[in-house]
Design a protein around this motif. Structure first.
Motif, PDB file in Angstrom:
ATOM      1  N   LEU A 363       1.230   2.699 -12.990  1.00 31.40           N
ATOM      2  CA  LEU A 363       0.708   1.971 -11.834  1.00 31.40           C
ATOM      3  C   LEU A 363       0.481   0.502 -12.189  1.00 31.40           C
ATOM      4  CD1 LEU A 363      -0.412   1.977  -8.926  1.00 31.40           C
ATOM      5  CD2 LEU A 363      -2.639   2.587  -9.893  1.00 31.40           C
ATOM      6  N   MET A 367       2.455  -2.816 -10.428  1.00 28.06           N
ATOM      7  CA  MET A 367       1.709  -3.803  -9.649  1.00 28.06           C
ATOM      8  C   MET A 367       1.690  -5.185 -10.284  1.00 28.06           C
ATOM      9  SD  MET A 367       0.988  -2.291  -6.918  1.00 28.06           S
ATOM     10  CE  MET A 367       0.044  -3.643  -6.205  1.00 28.06           C
ATOM     11  N   LEU A 461       4.684   7.989  -7.794  1.00 29.95           N
ATOM     12  CA  LEU A 461       4.314   6.587  -7.950  1.00 29.95           C
ATOM     13  C   LEU A 461       5.491   5.655  -7.648  1.00 29.95           C
ATOM     14  CD1 LEU A 461       2.031   6.670 -11.109  1.00 29.95           C
ATOM     15  CD2 LEU A 461       1.400   5.827  -8.848  1.00 29.95           C
ATOM     16  N   TRP A 464       6.006   5.656  -3.942  1.00 32.97           N
ATOM     17  CA  TRP A 464       4.952   4.833  -3.334  1.00 32.97           C
ATOM     18  C   TRP A 464       5.266   3.354  -3.513  1.00 32.97           C
ATOM     19  CZ3 TRP A 464       1.687   1.543  -6.160  1.00 32.97           C
ATOM     20  CH2 TRP A 464       0.591   1.003  -5.457  1.00 32.97           C
ATOM     21  N   HIS A 465       5.697   2.983  -4.696  1.00 31.04           N
ATOM     22  CA  HIS A 465       6.053   1.588  -4.978  1.00 31.04           C
ATOM     23  C   HIS A 465       7.137   1.098  -4.017  1.00 31.04           C
ATOM     24  CE1 HIS A 465       8.261  -1.465  -7.647  1.00 31.04           C
ATOM     25  NE2 HIS A 465       7.095  -2.018  -7.398  1.00 31.04           N
ATOM     26  N   VAL A 500      -6.167  -4.820  -7.539  1.00 29.13           N
ATOM     27  CA  VAL A 500      -5.916  -3.666  -8.394  1.00 29.13           C
ATOM     28  C   VAL A 500      -7.027  -3.553  -9.434  1.00 29.13           C
ATOM     29  CG1 VAL A 500      -4.257  -2.556  -9.932  1.00 29.13           C
ATOM     30  CG2 VAL A 500      -3.434  -4.068  -8.099  1.00 29.13           C
ATOM     31  N   THR A 524      -4.440   3.331  -2.509  1.00 28.25           N
ATOM     32  CA  THR A 524      -4.280   3.952  -3.827  1.00 28.25           C
ATOM     33  C   THR A 524      -3.454   5.234  -3.729  1.00 28.25           C
ATOM     34  OG1 THR A 524      -6.496   3.145  -4.356  1.00 28.25           O
ATOM     35  CG2 THR A 524      -5.500   4.736  -5.870  1.00 28.25           C
ATOM     36  N   PRO A 525      -2.440   5.399  -4.570  1.00 30.25           N
ATOM     37  CA  PRO A 525      -1.704   6.664  -4.599  1.00 30.25           C
ATOM     38  C   PRO A 525      -2.639   7.814  -4.975  1.00 30.25           C
ATOM     39  CG  PRO A 525      -0.598   4.975  -5.899  1.00 30.25           C
ATOM     40  CD  PRO A 525      -1.937   4.437  -5.555  1.00 30.25           C
ATOM     41  N   PHE A 528      -5.750   9.501  -8.621  1.00 25.79           N
ATOM     42  CA  PHE A 528      -6.466   8.579  -9.492  1.00 25.79           C
ATOM     43  C   PHE A 528      -7.983   8.692  -9.375  1.00 25.79           C
ATOM     44  CE2 PHE A 528      -2.277   6.620  -9.528  1.00 25.79           C
ATOM     45  CZ  PHE A 528      -2.124   6.362 -10.881  1.00 25.79           C
ATOM     46  N   VAL A 546      -6.169   0.611  -5.587  1.00 29.16           N
ATOM     47  CA  VAL A 546      -5.344  -0.480  -5.097  1.00 29.16           C
ATOM     48  C   VAL A 546      -5.711  -0.739  -3.639  1.00 29.16           C
ATOM     49  CG1 VAL A 546      -2.996  -1.342  -4.696  1.00 29.16           C
ATOM     50  CG2 VAL A 546      -3.447   0.200  -6.626  1.00 29.16           C
TER      51      VAL A 546
END
Length: 550
Positions: A363, A367, A461, A464-465, A500, A524-525, A528, A546
């Protein structure tokens, strides 16, 4: 797997993109000789595509006597038979492009193998057509080496040649003589070899040790460097660390040559270059090498170090931001040259916590301002393998054993299956390095159907990105100095901002969301942990948050 990055055809697809490094010897053995090959890579491209990455970087597969496992090239335009044929490489290109994956290949422009025909000719005498294609120098009056330069692998960088009665320069192994890029003919030849692969359809190059391409022709001694003692009060194992490397690399002539590389590259729209630079002042070199029409990106060894404290990361990232300006970094925390990050960056943490910290570091990379390079097996959470001395293959480790075990521990074969398959499905015969016992239960087949596995966390992730705004790619980065175990930073563009927070410490931590981000969206994914109560953020160990605001 969808997203704005995967399969991106934009000319700057590499900016904020994700590259997956394949070490071919250890990826997949298709022909049953114990060594991974190009057909094996072709077989596994669907798996690579499923991760959600943009490109693959294939470590060297060129003809080579393999003294340094392909980084000692004896023919820049052919495939070593252990990896297959040029036609096999063409099939890799074809299938990767069908899947929307770019293909980046290594190029080693600073040195060749001592078995390259160029060197075989150069070493014959002092007046042959290629006599000046390598770095030759006379001995001192007492017969000793021309200067005090050291090899990266320890000991003098100079080797004696009885035919020419001269020394030749080797920044790495003795079997890897340095090319003399001060010679225009050498530059023309190397550019022609790059064109050969561009014509074949590659999308870019990773330029190995590119700041070693030129040396200072004065051959002036490097100045001594203050010696750092280890915890036992002993000096460094490797003699290379005893000098400031002022004259043996990172010379100004290289900047002009890289502009020539860029001019060639721009004849092939959509291609890119990323340079590996190791230097005493890496951020400065990264900045110089990625501006003024030189390389697109560069990466250093800063995040490949043992240190992963929040303060170290803050200092490193802030220094990079201050120096690199419009240049572009590529962030990597693992590759084929250093112990795996799962082990290197999780000292003092139990395995369960380490498994939680690995996605946190991904992550972080996703970012940061810059691009991302992942090393094969990171997505499985592979720890560093413990390779017995009798199984070592790396000459670097063999030479410096036992204080340094070399690079074999991060190069062991990929574990694909764990259901009775021999060698975890990598090969049907004894592999060139043993499959680590502790890797079997982490095999891709084991993790495939587990929603919470490391493999699927990485996939989630990366997916998601891919949903984030394209503006993130070029947004400015500001590190927030907290003085504790939190890594906190902002990414700001004209229209939007990201905030972040990552907890790198051993204890839960709290942080107050800045007023600027009041009312922002928590994006936020999953996985976490932690909580947000008003402006108060509470994070567990390995927790992260995030926030996004337009």
């Amino acid at each position: 797997m969808s997203g704005i990055h995967t399969g991106n055809t934009n000319a700057e697809w590499w900016r904020n993109g994700v590259i997956y490094q394949i070490y071919p010897r250890s990826f997949c053995d298709a022909n049953g000789d114990g060594i991974g090959d190009l057909p094996g890579i072709c077989q596994k491209l669907d798996y690579v595509k499923s991760l959600g990455v943009d490109a693959i970087w294939i470590s060297p597969f060129f003809k080579s006597p393999m003294a340094d496992f392909g980084y000692d090239v004896s023919d820049y335009r052919d495939v070593d038979p252990i990896f297959g044929t040029l036609e096999d490489f063409d099939r890799v290109i074809e299938k990767a492009h069908e899947l929307g994956l770019k293909v980046i290949i290594d190029q080693i422009l600073s040195h060749t193998s001592d078995q390259h025909p160029w060197f075989e000719e150069s070493r014959q005498n002092r007046d042959n057509p290629k006599a000046d294609w390598y770095v030759w120098a006379d001995a001192k009056a007492d017969g000793s080496a021309p200067n005090n330069w050291m090899s990266n692998f320890g000991g003098s960088a100079w080797r004696w040649c009885t035919r020419r009665r001269q020394y030749y320069l080797t920044n790495f192994l003795k079997e890897q003589p340095d090319l003399n890029l001060h010679n225009p003919e050498v530059q023309e030849q190397l550019l022609a070899d790059l064109r050969f692969w561009l014509d074949r359809g590659v999308d870019g190059f990773r330029l190995d040790a590119i700041n070693h391409a030129f040396h200072n022709r004065s051959l002036q001694d490097n100045p001594p460097r203050p010696v750092k003692l280890d915890n036992n009060g002993l000096p460094p194992v490797n003699s290379y660390e005893y000098q400031w490397h002022i004259h043996d690399k990172s010379q100004p002539e290289n900047l002009v040559f890289l502009q020539r590389v860029r001019a060639l590259q721009e004849e092939y729209p959509g291609t890119m270059t990323v340079g590996e630079v190791g230097d005493d002042n890496t951020h400065k070199i990264m900045a110089e090498y990625t501006t003024e029409n030189r390389l697109n990106m560069a990466y250093s060894f800063d995040l490949l170090s043992e240190n992963c404290s929040a303060q170290f990361l803050r200092d490193t990232l802030e220094k990079n931001r201050q120096v690199i300006e419009e240049g572009w970094p590529c962030w990597s925390i693992s590759n084929h040259d250093v112990p795996r990050s799962f082990t290197r960056w999780n000292k003092g943490f139990d395995n369960e916590t380490a498994m939680a910290r690995a996605p946190m570091y991904l992550l972080m990379q996703l970012m940061l301002r810059g691009s991302v390079c992942l090393y094969q097996g990171e997505e499985l959470g592979l720890p560093e393998a413990d390779v017995a001395f009798e199984d070592l293959q790396d000459p670097y480790g063999i030479n410096l054993w036992p204080e340094f075990k070399g690079r074999d521990g991060c190069r062991t074969p990929m574990p694909w299956f764990n259901g009775g398959e021999i060698n975890a499905g990598f090969s049907k015969v004894k592999p060139w390095l043993p499959v680590a016992e502790e890797h079997y239960h982490l095999a891709a087949s084991v993790q495939e159907d587990d929603q919470h596995s490391m493999l699927n966390r990485f996939r989630d992730l990366l997916q998601w990105h891919g949903t984030l705004s394209p503006a993130l790619a070029t947004a400015d980065q500001t590190i927030v100095e907290t003085g504790d175990d939190l890594l906190v930073f902002e990414r700001n563009s004209d229209a939007e901002s990201y905030f972040v927070v990552l907890n790198l410490g051993h204890e839960p931590a709290a942080f107050a969301l800045p007023e600027k981000f009041a009312g922002s969206e928590d994006i936020t994914p999953s996985g976490f942990g932690g909580s947000v109560n008003g402006a108060q953020i509470t994070l567990p160990v390995a927790g992260a948050r995030v926030f996004f605001k337009k």
